[in-house]
Each structure stands twice: as C-alpha cells, then as structure tokens.
Design a protein around this motif. Structure first.
Motif, PDB file in Angstrom:
ATOM      1  N   ARG A  17       0.839  -1.213   0.000  1.00  0.00           N
ATOM      2  CA  ARG A  17       0.000   0.000   0.000  1.00  0.00           C
ATOM      3  C   ARG A  17       0.866   1.253   0.000  1.00  0.00           C
ATOM      4  O   ARG A  17       0.552   2.225  -0.680  1.00  0.00           O
ATOM      5  CB  ARG A  17      -0.938   0.002   1.206  1.00  0.00           C
ATOM      6  N   LEU A  20       2.361   1.731  -3.449  1.00  0.00           N
ATOM      7  CA  LEU A  20       1.333   2.251  -4.361  1.00  0.00           C
ATOM      8  C   LEU A  20       1.038   3.719  -4.092  1.00  0.00           C
ATOM      9  O   LEU A  20       0.817   4.502  -5.027  1.00  0.00           O
ATOM     10  CB  LEU A  20       0.053   1.419  -4.247  1.00  0.00           C
ATOM     11  N   ALA A  21       1.049   4.125  -2.835  1.00  0.00           N
ATOM     12  CA  ALA A  21       0.824   5.538  -2.511  1.00  0.00           C
ATOM     13  C   ALA A  21       1.943   6.407  -3.068  1.00  0.00           C
ATOM     14  O   ALA A  21       1.694   7.491  -3.620  1.00  0.00           O
ATOM     15  CB  ALA A  21       0.711   5.713  -1.001  1.00  0.00           C
ATOM     16  N   TRP A  22       3.198   5.953  -2.940  1.00  0.00           N
ATOM     17  CA  TRP A  22       4.316   6.708  -3.516  1.00  0.00           C
ATOM     18  C   TRP A  22       4.188   6.787  -5.032  1.00  0.00           C
ATOM     19  O   TRP A  22       4.459   7.823  -5.634  1.00  0.00           O
ATOM     20  CB  TRP A  22       5.653   6.066  -3.135  1.00  0.00           C
ATOM     21  N   ARG A  23       3.755   5.707  -5.665  1.00  0.00           N
ATOM     22  CA  ARG A  23       3.600   5.721  -7.129  1.00  0.00           C
ATOM     23  C   ARG A  23       2.475   6.652  -7.564  1.00  0.00           C
ATOM     24  O   ARG A  23       2.598   7.363  -8.553  1.00  0.00           O
ATOM     25  CB  ARG A  23       3.373   4.305  -7.643  1.00  0.00           C
ATOM     26  N   ARG A  24       1.357   6.636  -6.830  1.00  0.00           N
ATOM     27  CA  ARG A  24       0.258   7.561  -7.157  1.00  0.00           C
ATOM     28  C   ARG A  24       0.700   9.011  -7.012  1.00  0.00           C
ATOM     29  O   ARG A  24       0.377   9.850  -7.851  1.00  0.00           O
ATOM     30  CB  ARG A  24      -0.944   7.304  -6.249  1.00  0.00           C
ATOM     31  N   THR A  25       1.432   9.294  -5.966  1.00  0.00           N
ATOM     32  CA  THR A  25       1.899  10.660  -5.749  1.00  0.00           C
ATOM     33  C   THR A  25       2.890  11.065  -6.837  1.00  0.00           C
ATOM     34  O   THR A  25       2.867  12.197  -7.323  1.00  0.00           O
ATOM     35  CB  THR A  25       2.533  10.796  -4.352  1.00  0.00           C
ATOM     36  N   THR A  26       3.750  10.140  -7.241  1.00  0.00           N
ATOM     37  CA  THR A  26       4.692  10.418  -8.335  1.00  0.00           C
ATOM     38  C   THR A  26       3.937  10.683  -9.631  1.00  0.00           C
ATOM     39  O   THR A  26       4.284  11.606 -10.376  1.00  0.00           O
ATOM     40  CB  THR A  26       5.671   9.242  -8.511  1.00  0.00           C
ATOM     41  N   LEU A  27       2.914   9.904  -9.904  1.00  0.00           N
ATOM     42  CA  LEU A  27       2.106  10.128 -11.110  1.00  0.00           C
ATOM     43  C   LEU A  27       1.420  11.490 -11.054  1.00  0.00           C
ATOM     44  O   LEU A  27       1.394  12.224 -12.050  1.00  0.00           O
ATOM     45  CB  LEU A  27       1.065   9.017 -11.267  1.00  0.00           C
ATOM     46  N   THR A  28       0.892  11.852  -9.898  1.00  0.00           N
ATOM     47  CA  THR A  28       0.253  13.157  -9.734  1.00  0.00           C
ATOM     48  C   THR A  28       1.252  14.285  -9.973  1.00  0.00           C
ATOM     49  O   THR A  28       0.942  15.262 -10.662  1.00  0.00           O
ATOM     50  CB  THR A  28      -0.371  13.273  -8.336  1.00  0.00           C
ATOM     51  N   CYS A  29       2.449  14.157  -9.419  1.00  0.00           N
ATOM     52  CA  CYS A  29       3.489  15.175  -9.629  1.00  0.00           C
ATOM     53  C   CYS A  29       3.882  15.269 -11.097  1.00  0.00           C
ATOM     54  O   CYS A  29       4.148  16.357 -11.609  1.00  0.00           O
ATOM     55  CB  CYS A  29       4.713  14.876  -8.774  1.00  0.00           C
TER      56      CYS A  29
END
Length: 106
Positions: A17, A20-29
């Motif tokens: 989890r 996945l949170a780090w990846r979502r934040t990277t995608l958002t950035c």
C-alpha cells in the motif's frame, strides 16, 4: 525469546500500500509538471515560461529521486523508516509543484 532478537514480522499488505501511494503521488506530480510546462509555453517560449518549466522539471526530478529511493527501500521485509531529510525533500517538492500548478491556473 532471547533479548535483542526480533520476532519474524509479517508485513501484510502495508508495504505494498505504501509503494502504491508513492507511485500515485509520483504520477500526480508528473501530471502537474507536464500541465505546468504546457501552460507556461502555451503562447510560445518566453524567458519566464522557460524558467518556470526548468523549475518545474527540477522539482519533479527531486521528488522522483526521493520517491524512487523510497519505493526501492520498501522492497525488503524490514524497511527502515523514512528519514527526516527525505520526508522534508518530498514534502517541499510536492508543495512547490502544487504551487506551480496554482500559479499556472491564473
């Protein structure tokens, strides 16, 4: 249990989890950086637009470096805690990218 030994830790899904949170934040950035660059260069390249794109790119690369290192560290069974320097760098980069997105809107 002998002193100094740790029980075998069952991490469950928590590390996944967190990755996945780090990846979502990277995608958002990444989306914010692309949209900020697109907005800055929409009416043709200008000195301010190029500077804004360069700043956005540097902030994005900084966040990407911190996130990649953290995602890699989470692959082990007992990941170490996120150090204060990395957390501060990630927060500053994410906050500055949010500010770039806000400025791009107006």
């Amino acid at each position: 249990m002998p002193e100094g030994s740790f029980p075998v830790r069952d991490p469950g899904l928590q590390p996944e989890r967190t990755r996945l949170a780090w990846r979502r934040t990277t995608l958002t950035c990444t989306v914010v950086a692309v949209l900020a660059a697109r907005t800055a260069l929409h009416h043709g390249p200008s000195a301010a637009g190029v500077a804004a794109c360069a700043l956005t790119l540097l902030l994005w690369l900084g966040f990407l470096a911190v996130a990649h290192r953290r995602i890699t560290e989470l692959a082990v069974a007992r990941p170490r805690a996120l150090d204060a320097r990395a957390a501060t760098a990630a927060a500053l980069c994410a906050g500055a990218l949010a500010l770039c997105a806000l400025v791009a809107l107006f």
